[in-house]
Write a protein that holds these residues in place. Structure first.
Motif: not given
Length: 347
Positions: A34-36, A180-188
């Protein structure tokens, strides 16, 4: 489906945006949490002095620099060659929220032909300064920024963007930047990037907890038995809750829908594992070993991002929480599906 709950998240983000721009805000979380929806609700709820530019990268196929620039800007209805007059006209009844950043078509074409990212960023600064000098508060929101992670223009474009975001926030205090991102590797990667040290704030938007899920389902006329079934199969994943409400409204059985959802998700994961086994036997065995931990735990703290973890996260089976080091399934359905798949592969 109307916006539901998220009162704390809504108030937190509105409060953050009321401060002077100083940090880049990364909103992250499992897929379909539900981020977006949340950020769109934040935009609708802001005072009129704010002007939000919402750029949705996932809605476009972007393989080269000029495609990204065309998404960043909106030249569809602007063709004024006088930039100063254009910026002045922009202030007249400027909308509360916009898609791309308004730009004259002639200028956009010049920027693309010359291929100068510095000029692109300078124009954005001019627009934002013009807004700020006239009592407006610009906010730049980019959804799914990782889409351009590998895009190059004299080096990786994303690092040029990070420098630009730092200029807009920490240096110029000109505009809030929300990613916003759902890519947790990118966030890492972002979390461990020295360039962004002390220049970012990370905000997790997770699935609903049990009480919120229960409240949502009660509001949609679910019985206590149906609520327990939904929670045990689907957890608090917003998109799945919307699906099950729609199924019930169509007269379909809630229990059957939940069971069929599990069968389908298990089949998807199983297909990915068969493919992996053909391509890399060692990694396949390591992934099975990783999945085996979820027979006893709903989540655990990882020591390092090994190849098996990276594979499972890229396949949207597992989710990494960079704040806590927690590795968990993307949702309750994935947890159940992992254990169903293990029955077959471990037999």
């Amino acid at each position: 489906m109307e916006f539901f709950n998220r009162k704390k998240e809504l108030e937190d983000l509105k409060k953050l945006l009321s401060f002077e721009p100083n940090l880049i805000y990364f909103i992250y979380g499992p897929i379909n949490s539900g981020k977006t929806t949340l950020i769109n609700e934040v935009i609708k709820d802001l005072d009129d002095e704010y002007v939000a530019f919402y750029i949705d990268l996932r809605a476009h196929f972007i393989s080269k620099y000029d495609e990204f620039i065309r998404v960043l800007f909106d030249a569809s209805s602007y063709d004024n060659k006088n930039i100063k007059k254009f910026l002045k006209d922009l202030l007249i009844d400027v909308p509360h929220s916009l898609g791309g950043i308004p730009i004259p078509k002639t200028l956009l074409n010049e920027l693309l032909n010359e291929n100068k990212s510095e000029d692109v960023f300078k124009y954005v600064i001019d627009v934002f300064e013009n807004l700020k000098n006239n009592g407006k508060k610009p906010i730049l929101i980019i959804d799914e920024l990782q889409v351009i992670e590998d895009l190059k223009i004299n080096g990786y474009l994303i690092y040029k963007l990070f420098n630009f975001f730092i200029s807009l926030t920490k240096q110029r205090h000109l505009s809030h930047v929300v990613v916003l991102t759902s890519d947790s590797l990118f966030i890492n990667k972002v979390y461990n990037d020295a360039m962004l040290q002390d220049r970012c704030k990370y905000y997790l938007v997770d699935d609903f907890d049990y009480e919120t899920t229960k409240e949502f389902l009660i509001k949609n006329n679910f019985s206590p038995e149906e609520i327990e079934t939904v929670w045990n199969y689907l957890g608090g994943k917003p998109i799945k809750l919307i699906d099950v409400v729609q199924e019930k409204s169509l007269g379909n059985d809630v229990d059957e829908y939940c069971k069929s959802s599990l069968i389908f998700r298990a089949r998807q994961i199983k297909d990915e594992l068969y493919k992996l086994k053909r391509e890399d036997e060692i990694l396949f065995k390591n992934v099975l070993g990783l999945f085996g931990k979820y027979k006893h735990f709903d989540s655990f703290i990882y020591e390092e991002l090994t190849d098996d973890i990276v594979w499972a996260v890229k396949k949207n089976i597992l989710f990494v929480n960079i704040k806590t080091g927690e590795l968990k399934p993307q949702g309750k359905l994935e947890l159940l599906a992992i254990n169903e798949v293990l029955k077959d592969f471990m037999a």
